[in-house]
Design an enzyme around this catalytic site. Sequence first.
Site, PDB file in Angstrom:
ATOM      1  N   ASP A  87       0.809  -1.229   0.000  1.00  0.00           N
ATOM      2  CA  ASP A  87       0.000   0.000   0.000  1.00  0.00           C
ATOM      3  C   ASP A  87       0.838   1.272   0.000  1.00  0.00           C
ATOM      4  O   ASP A  87       0.443   2.298   0.569  1.00  0.00           O
ATOM      5  CB  ASP A  87      -0.968   0.016   1.206  1.00  0.00           C
ATOM      6  CG  ASP A  87      -1.855  -1.214   1.224  1.00  0.00           C
ATOM      7  OD1 ASP A  87      -2.216  -1.688   0.146  1.00  0.00           O
ATOM      8  OD2 ASP A  87      -2.180  -1.689   2.337  1.00  0.00           O
ATOM      9  N   LYS A 119       1.776   2.053  -5.165  1.00  0.00           N
ATOM     10  CA  LYS A 119       2.305   1.458  -6.406  1.00  0.00           C
ATOM     11  C   LYS A 119       1.385   1.764  -7.588  1.00  0.00           C
ATOM     12  O   LYS A 119       1.841   2.111  -8.672  1.00  0.00           O
ATOM     13  CB  LYS A 119       2.457  -0.071  -6.242  1.00  0.00           C
ATOM     14  CG  LYS A 119       3.448  -0.460  -5.157  1.00  0.00           C
ATOM     15  CD  LYS A 119       3.505  -1.965  -4.957  1.00  0.00           C
ATOM     16  CE  LYS A 119       2.280  -2.550  -4.298  1.00  0.00           C
ATOM     17  NZ  LYS A 119       2.057  -2.137  -2.914  1.00  0.00           N
ATOM     18  N   GLY A 127      -4.569  -4.385  -3.763  1.00  0.00           N
ATOM     19  CA  GLY A 127      -5.548  -3.337  -4.069  1.00  0.00           C
ATOM     20  C   GLY A 127      -4.763  -2.118  -4.492  1.00  0.00           C
ATOM     21  O   GLY A 127      -4.160  -1.454  -3.650  1.00  0.00           O
ATOM     22  N   HIS A 128      -4.691  -1.877  -5.805  1.00  0.00           N
ATOM     23  CA  HIS A 128      -3.885  -0.775  -6.330  1.00  0.00           C
ATOM     24  C   HIS A 128      -4.801   0.341  -6.808  1.00  0.00           C
ATOM     25  O   HIS A 128      -5.616   0.139  -7.708  1.00  0.00           O
ATOM     26  CB  HIS A 128      -2.979  -1.269  -7.470  1.00  0.00           C
ATOM     27  CG  HIS A 128      -1.956  -2.267  -7.014  1.00  0.00           C
ATOM     28  ND1 HIS A 128      -1.014  -2.821  -7.852  1.00  0.00           N
ATOM     29  CD2 HIS A 128      -1.711  -2.797  -5.780  1.00  0.00           C
ATOM     30  CE1 HIS A 128      -0.245  -3.648  -7.145  1.00  0.00           C
ATOM     31  NE2 HIS A 128      -0.654  -3.658  -5.898  1.00  0.00           N
ATOM     32  N   GLN A 186       1.932  -6.160  -3.162  1.00  0.00           N
ATOM     33  CA  GLN A 186       2.390  -6.224  -1.756  1.00  0.00           C
ATOM     34  C   GLN A 186       3.687  -5.421  -1.593  1.00  0.00           C
ATOM     35  O   GLN A 186       3.873  -4.430  -2.272  1.00  0.00           O
ATOM     36  CB  GLN A 186       2.579  -7.682  -1.296  1.00  0.00           C
ATOM     37  CG  GLN A 186       1.282  -8.466  -1.128  1.00  0.00           C
ATOM     38  CD  GLN A 186       0.694  -8.990  -2.409  1.00  0.00           C
ATOM     39  OE1 GLN A 186       1.349  -9.678  -3.162  1.00  0.00           O
ATOM     40  NE2 GLN A 186      -0.563  -8.674  -2.668  1.00  0.00           N
TER      41      GLN A 186
END
Length: 452
Positions: free
Chosen positions: A43, A46, A70-71, A252
């Site tokens: 988080d 990215k 979750g990007h 990650q």
Amino acid sequence: MPLLEIRAFYLYYELFIEDSDHLLTNDILLMPVTIIVGAQWGDEGKGKIVDLLSEDIDIVARYQGGANAGHTVVIGEREYVLHLIPSGIFHKHVACVIGNGVVIDPIALMEEINMIKSFNITIEGRLFISHNAHLIMPYHKLLDNIREQGTNKIGTTGRGIGPAYIDKYMRTGIRVVDLLDRKVLSEKLKANIEEKNRLLSKVYGSAELDVDKIIGEYEEFDKKIDPYVTDTSVYLNAALRKNKKILAEGAQGALLDVDHGTYPFVTSSNPTSGGACTGLGIPPTAVKNIVGIVKAYSTRVGNGPFPTECTDGIGERLRSVGHEFGATTGRPRRCGWLDMVSLKYSLEVNGIREIALTKLDVLDAFDEIKICTGYKKDGRILKTFPTDVQTLDNAEPVYKSYRGWNATISDAKKYKQLPKQTQHYIEIIEKLSGVPVSIVSVGARRDQTIQR
Ligand code: GDP
Ligand code: IMO
Ligand code: MG
């Protein structure tokens, strides 16, 4: 020829053509790959940076993890959260690859494809899914959640990641290529489900799964995923020979790496830069640059050691100002100061050449900003990062303290427009880490970025 055989034939026919091409050009050493890696516990931002850099890129490729990621990409007023599709998808000219190292949840993937299409973004001809990627099955998610109810809680995202990688390394996993042949698919699924049913009923006392229902669902999924499936390693190597620019997008972060992170409180893949080559099937000689995404402070979601965690008002303030809630699960993220001990380790393990420093604006209103430069443990000062939980537990951070800038920096477009104290904080990070900060992110939007 039956349809299935024709499909299989074409897959291998293409392989053959590319193979001879490869022999002729193998000695041309081009290095058009840049790896984007999260340098902390995920988080870091990215998604924002990959989207930004995609402007000058031909291909963006995810190399590991799954829908645990979750990007977030913010374009104008709209926010998109991607779990499997690479963050370059919003640039029409960019091709997106989901590599062999990724574990694909078909349900999450179809939801995401539909979400993207609903914004009139064309995916056909731009999304390529590895035939060697493993599939996440309903029993993986079930087992992930059942294990999390036991005593050794990792605090996973519940997306079936660990159990899917277990099957991969057990050599019983089901891959995208297995969808090509109904007979193979049904035999493999039956064997897997029978084994999982024994585990579910005898060990966990849970209800058994319906084999036929699952086979039906995955045959249905096959029809939808078919247009996107290819040998992505062949595709990427052909692109390398044409000197196409490729971004390898890590999910990650390095400290969640199964080998190099704070084991066992990690994910089940290799987010570190080394994972990019195995997760995409490209050679290390193709890698030119490695960019580490570093948040200006630290966060972690899930369990495990976090030496600079602030469980007081500072942590709460970072969480509320930085909106630190999981993009995948919505869980509140644990927050604390920047940790130079773990960061230096991460920079080294990944070979990071430049840093993209994100969320610097979140520190705008802090009078005092701290950076951890060592850990105090049993009367000694540790300067290197111990990844074992035993040593990290009760490791007390030693801080250097800096004056905050007390100003809004989100509108700054150039480095010189940043307050002196902000510049000082950036330069301190460079000095302590020994790595230049080439990108400074001062807000979630594309235009809230300073490239130096
Ligand atoms: P990822 O998993 O590394 O892609 O990061 P996430 O998307 O999970 O979390 C990063 C969050 O911070 C998202 O909500 C982004 O929109 C947001 N973000 C990214 N960069 C910045 C920044 O520089 N400032 C602020 N305030 N928010 C940012
Ligand atoms: P992105 O790509 C932050 C964490 C989970 C848990 C551990 C194991 O958005 O940065 P898993 O479901 O992978 O078995 O969970 O890893 N985790 C993440 N934390 N960002 C992520 O992804 C994460 N993906 C997994 O919270 O602690
Ligand atoms: Mg995220």
